[in-house]
Design a protein around this motif. Structure first.
Motif, PDB file in Angstrom:
ATOM      1  N   ASP A 111      50.765   4.627  31.644  1.00  0.00           N
ATOM      2  CA  ASP A 111      49.791   5.454  31.890  1.00  0.00           C
ATOM      3  C   ASP A 111      48.545   4.560  31.805  1.00  0.00           C
ATOM      4  O   ASP A 111      48.633   3.685  30.898  1.00  0.00           O
ATOM      5  N   ASP A 112      47.553   4.712  32.642  1.00  0.00           N
ATOM      6  CA  ASP A 112      46.356   3.849  32.616  1.00  0.00           C
ATOM      7  C   ASP A 112      45.262   5.006  33.059  1.00  0.00           C
ATOM      8  O   ASP A 112      45.146   5.362  34.278  1.00  0.00           O
ATOM      9  N   ASN A 113      44.794   5.531  31.858  1.00  0.00           N
ATOM     10  CA  ASN A 113      43.777   6.687  32.144  1.00  0.00           C
ATOM     11  C   ASN A 113      42.505   6.014  33.068  1.00  0.00           C
ATOM     12  O   ASN A 113      41.979   6.844  33.877  1.00  0.00           O
ATOM     13  N   ASN A 114      42.101   5.009  32.747  1.00  0.00           N
ATOM     14  CA  ASN A 114      40.964   4.436  33.206  1.00  0.00           C
ATOM     15  C   ASN A 114      41.273   4.213  34.796  1.00  0.00           C
ATOM     16  O   ASN A 114      40.254   4.412  35.595  1.00  0.00           O
ATOM     17  N   GLY A 115      42.364   3.586  35.090  1.00  0.00           N
ATOM     18  CA  GLY A 115      42.575   3.561  36.606  1.00  0.00           C
ATOM     19  C   GLY A 115      43.328   4.581  37.327  1.00  0.00           C
ATOM     20  O   GLY A 115      43.813   4.530  38.409  1.00  0.00           O
ATOM     21  N   ASN A 116      43.236   5.675  36.377  1.00  0.00           N
ATOM     22  CA  ASN A 116      43.981   7.050  37.129  1.00  0.00           C
ATOM     23  C   ASN A 116      45.273   6.755  37.639  1.00  0.00           C
ATOM     24  O   ASN A 116      45.696   7.235  38.713  1.00  0.00           O
ATOM     25  N   LEU A 117      46.353   6.060  36.836  1.00  0.00           N
ATOM     26  CA  LEU A 117      47.461   5.604  37.411  1.00  0.00           C
ATOM     27  C   LEU A 117      48.438   6.387  36.363  1.00  0.00           C
ATOM     28  O   LEU A 117      48.653   5.802  35.077  1.00  0.00           O
ATOM     29  N   HIS A 118      49.268   7.083  36.763  1.00  0.00           N
ATOM     30  CA  HIS A 118      50.358   7.708  35.836  1.00  0.00           C
ATOM     31  C   HIS A 118      51.802   7.715  36.605  1.00  0.00           C
ATOM     32  O   HIS A 118      51.864   8.366  37.651  1.00  0.00           O
ATOM     33  N   ILE A 119      52.553   6.880  36.234  1.00  0.00           N
ATOM     34  CA  ILE A 119      54.027   6.572  36.668  1.00  0.00           C
ATOM     35  C   ILE A 119      55.027   7.087  35.684  1.00  0.00           C
ATOM     36  O   ILE A 119      54.916   6.628  34.545  1.00  0.00           O
ATOM     37  N   ARG A 168      52.496   0.439  43.040  1.00  0.00           N
ATOM     38  CA  ARG A 168      51.486  -0.318  42.089  1.00  0.00           C
ATOM     39  C   ARG A 168      52.205  -0.588  40.621  1.00  0.00           C
ATOM     40  O   ARG A 168      51.443  -1.412  39.903  1.00  0.00           O
ATOM     41  N   TYR A 169      53.430  -0.191  40.235  1.00  0.00           N
ATOM     42  CA  TYR A 169      53.938  -0.430  39.123  1.00  0.00           C
ATOM     43  C   TYR A 169      53.996  -1.997  39.034  1.00  0.00           C
ATOM     44  O   TYR A 169      54.631  -2.783  39.666  1.00  0.00           O
ATOM     45  N   ARG A 170      53.568  -2.599  37.791  1.00  0.00           N
ATOM     46  CA  ARG A 170      53.728  -3.765  37.516  1.00  0.00           C
ATOM     47  C   ARG A 170      53.917  -3.860  35.701  1.00  0.00           C
ATOM     48  O   ARG A 170      54.662  -4.875  35.463  1.00  0.00           O
ATOM     49  N   HIS A 171      53.509  -2.961  35.152  1.00  0.00           N
ATOM     50  CA  HIS A 171      53.219  -3.051  33.704  1.00  0.00           C
ATOM     51  C   HIS A 171      54.153  -1.668  33.126  1.00  0.00           C
ATOM     52  O   HIS A 171      53.938  -0.787  33.764  1.00  0.00           O
ATOM     53  N   SER A 172      54.696  -1.732  32.037  1.00  0.00           N
ATOM     54  CA  SER A 172      55.526  -0.790  31.501  1.00  0.00           C
ATOM     55  C   SER A 172      54.517  -0.454  30.121  1.00  0.00           C
ATOM     56  O   SER A 172      53.808  -1.105  29.449  1.00  0.00           O
ATOM     57  N   LYS A 173      54.700   0.897  29.740  1.00  0.00           N
ATOM     58  CA  LYS A 173      53.880   1.465  28.579  1.00  0.00           C
ATOM     59  C   LYS A 173      54.754   0.799  27.475  1.00  0.00           C
ATOM     60  O   LYS A 173      54.200   0.770  26.212  1.00  0.00           O
TER      61      LYS A 173
END
Length: 167
Positions: A71-79, A98-103
């Protein structure tokens, strides 16, 4: 990838092509730039795509979490993708490529991310570049033209599509 991102920020597509050519020692004849909204709309217009989602987080979390989650709220990316074969819509496909990092911490390298992107493109071509999908291809093309920048002529597109089908 920082060098490529910086090239795009400083000089757009032209400097990015030049930078990638230098890094790979390869000539790049064409480019296509599509923004995130256009990518989502295109995948949805094509009816989504079936992908095998890898278990990127299983090993790094000792089996407590699986698949791809970020989850990246700033980048509006929710996987939020579980591992295994499944049908992805545009938003889910965006997460997959776009997945590269995990929470839960670092997950995959840029090379693995590029491999996922290539897998996506191969599956999309295999599943959607068929005569039976022609109506969806036209619909998708019409919907995303405002989101795409490219440097080739339409006759060259026909040649590229023929090449992609043969692959």
């Amino acid at each position: 990838s920082n060098k490529i991102n910086a090239a795009f920020a400083e000089g757009g597509a032209d400097l990015t092509v030049e930078t990638v050519e230098e890094l790979l020692d390869q000539n790049i004849d064409y480019y296509v730039k599509i923004n995130l909204e256009g990518f989502v709309k295109a995948v949805d217009a094509l009816g989504g795509v079936d992908i095998t989602v890898p278990d990127c987080e299983g090993e790094m979390t000792g089996g407590r979490h699986h698949g791809m989650h970020y989850d990246d709220n700033n980048g509006n990316l929710h996987i939020s993708l579980e591992p295994g074969r499944q049908h992805l819509n545009g938003e889910q496909a965006m997460g997959f490529v776009r997945y590269r990092h995990s929470k839960y911490g670092d997950a995959i390298s840029d090379f693995q991310r590029a491999e996922n992107q290539q897998t996506f493109i191969k599956e999309l071509i295999k599943q959607k570049l068929r005569i039976t999908q022609f109506h969806r291809l036209l619909k998708a093309g019409g919907q995303i033209l405002n989101y795409v920048e490219y440097d080739f002529k339409w006759l060259e597109v026909v040649d590229m599509l023929k090449l992609l089908r043969s692959i």
